[in-house]
Design a protein around this motif. Sequence first.
Motif, PDB file in Angstrom:
ATOM      1  N   PHE A   1       0.705   3.566  -2.806  1.00 57.59           N
ATOM      2  CA  PHE A   1       1.284   5.402  -2.378  1.00 57.59           C
ATOM      3  C   PHE A   1       2.310   6.268  -2.993  1.00 57.59           C
ATOM      4  O   PHE A   1       1.825   7.217  -4.396  1.00 57.59           O
ATOM      5  CB  PHE A   1       0.713   6.018  -1.281  1.00 57.59           C
ATOM      6  N   LEU A   2       3.205   5.907  -2.641  1.00 57.78           N
ATOM      7  CA  LEU A   2       4.525   6.395  -3.899  1.00 57.78           C
ATOM      8  C   LEU A   2       5.025   6.579  -4.838  1.00 57.78           C
ATOM      9  O   LEU A   2       4.987   7.735  -5.426  1.00 57.78           O
ATOM     10  CB  LEU A   2       5.988   6.500  -2.610  1.00 57.78           C
TER      11      LEU A   2
ATOM     12  N   ALA B   1       7.781   3.741   6.617  1.00 56.34           N
ATOM     13  CA  ALA B   1       7.305   5.064   5.789  1.00 56.34           C
ATOM     14  C   ALA B   1       7.998   5.344   5.321  1.00 56.34           C
ATOM     15  O   ALA B   1       8.669   5.477   4.354  1.00 56.34           O
ATOM     16  CB  ALA B   1       5.814   5.116   6.635  1.00 56.34           C
TER      17      ALA B   1
ATOM     18  N   ILE C   1       9.989   5.523   1.603  1.00 57.41           N
ATOM     19  CA  ILE C   1      10.361   7.441   0.847  1.00 57.41           C
ATOM     20  C   ILE C   1      11.490   7.544   0.254  1.00 57.41           C
ATOM     21  O   ILE C   1      11.886   7.723  -0.855  1.00 57.41           O
ATOM     22  CB  ILE C   1       9.226   8.523   1.832  1.00 57.41           C
TER      23      ILE C   1
ATOM     24  N   ASP D   1      -7.093   5.586   0.944  1.00 58.52           N
ATOM     25  CA  ASP D   1      -6.884   4.719   1.867  1.00 58.52           C
ATOM     26  C   ASP D   1      -8.134   4.445   2.582  1.00 58.52           C
ATOM     27  O   ASP D   1      -8.452   4.922   3.370  1.00 58.52           O
ATOM     28  CB  ASP D   1      -5.920   6.088   2.951  1.00 58.52           C
TER      29      ASP D   1
ATOM     30  N   LYS E   1      -0.069  -1.479   0.242  1.00 60.27           N
ATOM     31  CA  LYS E   1       0.217   0.029   0.325  1.00 60.27           C
ATOM     32  C   LYS E   1       0.789   1.181  -0.311  1.00 60.27           C
ATOM     33  O   LYS E   1       0.434   1.888  -0.906  1.00 60.27           O
ATOM     34  CB  LYS E   1      -0.878   0.055   1.067  1.00 60.27           C
ATOM     35  N   PHE E   2       2.204   1.553   1.157  1.00 62.93           N
ATOM     36  CA  PHE E   2       2.454   2.435   0.814  1.00 62.93           C
ATOM     37  C   PHE E   2       3.590   2.824  -0.409  1.00 62.93           C
ATOM     38  O   PHE E   2       3.801   3.688  -1.082  1.00 62.93           O
ATOM     39  CB  PHE E   2       3.582   2.265   2.320  1.00 62.93           C
TER      40      PHE E   2
ATOM     41  N   LYS F   1       0.923  10.274  -0.127  1.00 61.16           N
ATOM     42  CA  LYS F   1       1.902  10.596   1.157  1.00 61.16           C
ATOM     43  C   LYS F   1       1.693   9.186   1.727  1.00 61.16           C
ATOM     44  O   LYS F   1       0.311   8.616   1.407  1.00 61.16           O
ATOM     45  CB  LYS F   1       1.142  10.945   1.741  1.00 61.16           C
ATOM     46  N   CYS F   2       2.319   8.865   2.604  1.00 64.23           N
ATOM     47  CA  CYS F   2       2.322   7.517   3.783  1.00 64.23           C
ATOM     48  C   CYS F   2       1.212   7.864   4.327  1.00 64.23           C
ATOM     49  O   CYS F   2       0.898   8.841   5.095  1.00 64.23           O
ATOM     50  CB  CYS F   2       3.217   6.867   3.762  1.00 64.23           C
ATOM     51  N   THR F   3      -0.088   7.001   4.855  1.00 59.40           N
ATOM     52  CA  THR F   3      -1.315   7.292   5.824  1.00 59.40           C
ATOM     53  C   THR F   3      -0.665   6.360   6.587  1.00 59.40           C
ATOM     54  O   THR F   3      -1.046   5.329   6.172  1.00 59.40           O
ATOM     55  CB  THR F   3      -2.190   7.152   5.426  1.00 59.40           C
TER      56      THR F   3
ATOM     57  N   TRP G   1       6.405  13.321   3.365  1.00 64.08           N
ATOM     58  CA  TRP G   1       5.122  12.583   3.009  1.00 64.08           C
ATOM     59  C   TRP G   1       4.686  11.813   3.781  1.00 64.08           C
ATOM     60  O   TRP G   1       3.885  10.068   3.314  1.00 64.08           O
ATOM     61  CB  TRP G   1       6.546  11.657   1.969  1.00 64.08           C
ATOM     62  N   LEU G   2       4.607  12.067   4.430  1.00 66.56           N
ATOM     63  CA  LEU G   2       3.683  11.191   6.222  1.00 66.56           C
ATOM     64  C   LEU G   2       2.425  11.898   5.724  1.00 66.56           C
ATOM     65  O   LEU G   2       2.489  13.028   6.639  1.00 66.56           O
ATOM     66  CB  LEU G   2       4.539  11.123   6.575  1.00 66.56           C
TER      67      LEU G   2
END
Length: 347
Positions: A200-201, A256, A260, A335, A196-197, A206-208, A278-279
Motif C-alpha cells: 500500500f505504502l 503500521a 510508514i 483492501d 500488504k501495508f 494508506k495502511c488499513t 497514513w492510517l
Amino acid sequence: MDFVKTVLVTGGAGFIGSHFVCSLVNRHPDWRIINFDNLDYCSNLRNLESVEENENYTFIRGDICNPCLLKHMFATENIHIVFHFAAQTHVETSFIWPSRYHMVNVEGTRVLLKAAFEAKVEKFIYISTDEVYGESLYKELDETSPRRPSNPYSVSKAAAECLVLSYRERHKFPVIITRSNNVYGPRQYLEKVIPKFVSFLQLNKKCTIQGTSPQSRHFLYVDDAIEAFHTILERGMVGETYNIGTNFEISIIQLARELIKMCVLQVRHVPDAELDDWLEFVPDRPVVDLRYPVNCEKLWRLGWKPAVSWAEGIRRTVKWYQENPDFWPDVKTEDQPITFEPDTRDQ
C-alpha cells in the motif's frame, strides 16, 4: 545418485514452505526433497528459483485432496519424512468460503495422513498455528492449553490437529505438531499484514486498520521459523507438540506506524499525529482475537531460540519488497480478501 532420505514438503511453493524447501535442499545434498504444491494463488515457483536446478530437488504439482495421486506418489517415491505445510490460511477469506477451508485443511490432511500411514513413513510433522488456542489477554499459552479456535481458518487447523493426534493414538503413527506465531519475511504473499501495508505504502495508499480494538501480534522472522523446523526434525520427540514463537509483540497500529516511517517518511522520529495521516480505519472481521502469547520453553529446551531481532528482520523484509515490487505482478492491492471459486474437482 542414491539419496539417504526422501522428504516430502506439501505447500512447498508457498511462503514458509518454500523457505524450508530451499534450506533442506542446501543443507542436505544427500537427501531428496520433493515439493508437492497445487500452485494456488499464494504459491509461486519463483520462490524456488535458487534450487530448481539442484539434483536433489523435485517439484510435483498436485492436490492433497486427491487420494489416487497421493497413493501413487507414496507408492513410487519412497518417502521417509513428511512436512505438511499446505493449507488455506487467510482468516478473512475463511469467513467467505468456510467449506473450502474445511476441504483443504481438514479433508486434505486426512487424505495425506492415510497415504503416509499406509506407506509407513518414519515421521509426519504437521504445521499448525497459534490461532488454534484462541485469544489470551494475559496468560501465556503452552502446549497443554485448551484449543478455543474462533474463526473458520483456526477451526479447520484445530480439526486437522485432532486427525493427526488420532493417528498417533490409534496407530502409534510418528507425528509431531508445531504451532507458530505470525511468520514474516521476504516473498510473503500480499494478503498478509506486513507485505500488504508495504505494498500500500509503495503505491502512496494508506495502511488499513481493521476495527478499533487494540489488536497485537507476535512476529517471528522466517529464518528463525525455518531453524525451528530443523530443530524439531533433528531433535523433536514423536508425539509432542511444539510452540514456535518470539517474545516480541507489537500492536497492528504501531506496526503500521513503523512501516510508514521506513517506507514513506524515511525518518525515525515523527509525531504520531503525522504518521496517522497514513492510517485508514475499516470494518473489522466478524470475530477478532486480540493477541496470542505463547510459551516456547519446550522448544527452547531443544536448543532453539529466535536469533533475528525485529529491527533486523523488518529491515530485511522491507528492503526485499522495495527491490522486488513486481514479484506478485497480478495482485490487486485493494483492501479486501482474495476470493476464489470453490474447487469442484473430484476429491
